[in-house]
Design an enzyme around this catalytic site. Structure first.
Site, PDB file in Angstrom:
ATOM      1  N   CYS A 103       7.760  18.737  -8.493  1.00 39.71           N
ATOM      2  CA  CYS A 103       8.449  17.450  -8.695  1.00 39.71           C
ATOM      3  C   CYS A 103       9.914  17.721  -9.022  1.00 39.71           C
ATOM      4  O   CYS A 103      10.211  18.540  -9.917  1.00 39.71           O
ATOM      5  CB  CYS A 103       7.784  16.702  -9.859  1.00 39.71           C
ATOM      6  SG  CYS A 103       8.727  15.279 -10.435  1.00 39.71           S
ATOM      7  N   ALA A 158      -0.082  -8.465  19.591  1.00 39.79           N
ATOM      8  CA  ALA A 158       1.040  -8.891  18.737  1.00 39.79           C
ATOM      9  C   ALA A 158       2.370  -8.862  19.486  1.00 39.79           C
ATOM     10  O   ALA A 158       3.221  -9.748  19.288  1.00 39.79           O
ATOM     11  CB  ALA A 158       1.105  -7.979  17.520  1.00 39.79           C
ATOM     12  N   HIS A 200       0.829  -1.223   0.000  1.00 43.86           N
ATOM     13  CA  HIS A 200       0.000   0.000   0.000  1.00 43.86           C
ATOM     14  C   HIS A 200       0.853   1.258   0.000  1.00 43.86           C
ATOM     15  O   HIS A 200       0.357   2.349   0.288  1.00 43.86           O
ATOM     16  CB  HIS A 200      -0.935   0.002   1.223  1.00 43.86           C
ATOM     17  CG  HIS A 200      -2.025  -1.030   1.110  1.00 43.86           C
ATOM     18  ND1 HIS A 200      -2.819  -1.375   2.170  1.00 43.86           N
ATOM     19  CD2 HIS A 200      -2.445  -1.788   0.065  1.00 43.86           C
ATOM     20  CE1 HIS A 200      -3.680  -2.310   1.781  1.00 43.86           C
ATOM     21  NE2 HIS A 200      -3.469  -2.582   0.507  1.00 43.86           N
TER      22      HIS A 200
HETATM   23  N1  APR Z   1      -2.184  -6.896  18.431  1.00 42.74           N
HETATM   24  C1  APR Z   1      -2.727  -7.669  17.455  1.00 42.74           C
HETATM   25  N2  APR Z   1      -3.769  -7.283  16.674  1.00 42.74           N
HETATM   26  C2  APR Z   1      -4.269  -6.047  16.907  1.00 42.74           C
HETATM   27  C3  APR Z   1      -3.758  -5.181  17.904  1.00 42.74           C
HETATM   28  C4  APR Z   1      -2.676  -5.660  18.684  1.00 42.74           C
HETATM   29  N3  APR Z   1      -2.121  -4.920  19.661  1.00 42.74           N
HETATM   30  N4  APR Z   1      -4.489  -4.033  17.887  1.00 42.74           N
HETATM   31  C5  APR Z   1      -5.405  -4.183  16.906  1.00 42.74           C
HETATM   32  N5  APR Z   1      -5.283  -5.393  16.322  1.00 42.74           N
HETATM   33  C6  APR Z   1      -6.072  -5.943  15.214  1.00 42.74           C
HETATM   34  C7  APR Z   1      -7.534  -5.564  15.240  1.00 42.74           C
HETATM   35  O1  APR Z   1      -8.276  -6.524  15.972  1.00 42.74           O
HETATM   36  C8  APR Z   1      -7.887  -5.586  13.744  1.00 42.74           C
HETATM   37  O2  APR Z   1      -8.362  -6.878  13.369  1.00 42.74           O
HETATM   38  O3  APR Z   1      -5.546  -5.385  14.034  1.00 42.74           O
HETATM   39  C9  APR Z   1      -6.564  -5.312  13.043  1.00 42.74           C
HETATM   40  C10 APR Z   1      -6.504  -3.927  12.401  1.00 42.74           C
HETATM   41  O4  APR Z   1      -7.474  -3.898  11.382  1.00 42.74           O
HETATM   42  P1  APR Z   1      -7.622  -2.568  10.494  1.00 42.74           P
HETATM   43  O5  APR Z   1      -7.684  -1.383  11.370  1.00 42.74           O
HETATM   44  O6  APR Z   1      -8.742  -2.839   9.518  1.00 42.74           O
HETATM   45  O7  APR Z   1      -6.241  -2.459   9.701  1.00 42.74           O
HETATM   46  P2  APR Z   1      -5.774  -3.283   8.427  1.00 42.74           P
HETATM   47  O8  APR Z   1      -6.376  -4.649   8.417  1.00 42.74           O
HETATM   48  O9  APR Z   1      -4.305  -3.174   8.374  1.00 42.74           O
HETATM   49  O10 APR Z   1      -6.412  -2.427   7.211  1.00 42.74           O
HETATM   50  C11 APR Z   1      -6.074  -2.831   5.906  1.00 42.74           C
HETATM   51  O11 APR Z   1      -7.290  -0.954   5.031  1.00 42.74           O
HETATM   52  O12 APR Z   1      -7.859   1.259   5.149  1.00 42.74           O
HETATM   53  C12 APR Z   1      -7.052   0.373   4.503  1.00 42.74           C
HETATM   54  O13 APR Z   1      -5.010   0.880   3.481  1.00 42.74           O
HETATM   55  C13 APR Z   1      -5.597   0.690   4.728  1.00 42.74           C
HETATM   56  O14 APR Z   1      -3.757  -0.866   4.898  1.00 42.74           O
HETATM   57  C14 APR Z   1      -5.046  -0.564   5.391  1.00 42.74           C
HETATM   58  C15 APR Z   1      -6.058  -1.637   5.008  1.00 42.74           C
END
Ligand code: APR
Length: 236
Positions: A133, A216, A106
């Site tokens: 640029c 994590a 991303h």
């Molecule tokens: N340890 C483990 N997991 C965690 C922790 C933690 N401390 N804190 C939060 N989480 C988990 C949440 O339960 C959730 O399932 O991390 C996940 C985060 O999910 P999102 O906020 O949806 O993030 P992500 O999955 O990376 O989003 C994917 O969406 O908006 C777009 O481009 C953006 O890269 C991003 C993509």
């Protein structure tokens, strides 16, 4: 030797102090995606989009990797086979922890892209629509971040890695954004053992053979220690 492919999401950086997207109080609770993370938003109000990413760039510059990032760097150094990290995150915490060859599907907050000529360079701390640029001089610079509706980077390379994986792990991602949400299916189809490491079951939890739930910074080091302790990775 066993190949490991790891996908990370915002959850791996949460304990470093960076907001996730979909947790309570997350970025998408405070900003509308249509206002800050689409090509149309950038055409409509580039200043607003730059302000959103300038804030995130400043936050990312002020935090440090946590034990989960460090554990993945340790795995890359200690595991005799290939360990590939694909991240949805635009922060540089994997690199700061010592990981190498990280695939930012991303994009990256630390990089700038010219929408006119495609030139990329290291982003300044603050970007604005007035920046020219360095290659073509056009005032069309944008964060080198993949927005909704755009193609993620290096997908062919990622799919090749998944096709050759013996072990696939998704760490800290809600499994709600494609194509990353489909990676476990791809890896399982190629015969990999798939592990989901997350605070809670993701939207694609059923695609995994194994789940390890918890923060994590605790669960990832335990998981890595188990892999390395097995004198290399044995598929369960
Ligand atoms: N340890 C483990 N997991 C965690 C922790 C933690 N401390 N804190 C939060 N989480 C988990 C949440 O339960 C959730 O399932 O991390 C996940 C985060 O999910 P999102 O906020 O949806 O993030 P992500 O999955 O990376 O989003 C994917 O969406 O908006 C777009 O481009 C953006 O890269 C991003 C993509």
């Amino acid at each position: 030797m066993e190949k490991i492919v790891i996908l990370t999401g915002a959850g791996i950086s949460a304990e470093s102090g960076l907001a996730t997207f979909r947790d309570a109080g997350g970025l998408w609770a405070k900003h509308r995606i249509e206002d800050v993370a689409t090509p149309e938003a950038f055409i409509r109000d580039a200043g607003r989009v730059h302000r959103f990413y300038n804030t995130r760039r400043a936050q990312a510059a002020g935090v440090r990797p946590n034990a989960a990032h460090a554990a993945l760097a340790w795995l890359q150094a200690a595991h005799p086979g290939e360990v590939v990290i694909v991240t949805q995150n635009v922060d540089a915490l994997h690199e700061a922890a010592g990981s190498r060859g990280v695939i930012h599907m991303h994009g990256e907050l630390a990089r700038a892209l010219c929408a006119a000529c495609g030139h990329r360079w290291d982003a300044p701390p603050e970007m604005s629509r007035a920046d020219a640029c360095p290659a073509c001089g056009a005032c069309a610079c944008r964060p080198d971040v993949v927005w909704f509706g755009e193609m993620p980077y290096r997908m062919e390379e990622i799919l090749d890695h998944l096709a050759g994986a013996d072990l696939f792990a998704a760490i800290g991602t809600s499994g709600q954004v494609w194509p990353a949400a489909g990676f476990a299916q791809e890896a399982a189809g190629a015969g990999a053992h798939c592990v989901e490491i997350n605070l809670e079951a993701s939207a694609v939890a059923s695609d995994f053979h194994e789940a390890r739930q918890g923060r994590a910074s605790r669960v990832v080091p335990e998981w890595v220690a188990g892999l390395i302790g097995e004198a290399g990775v044995q598929s369960p």
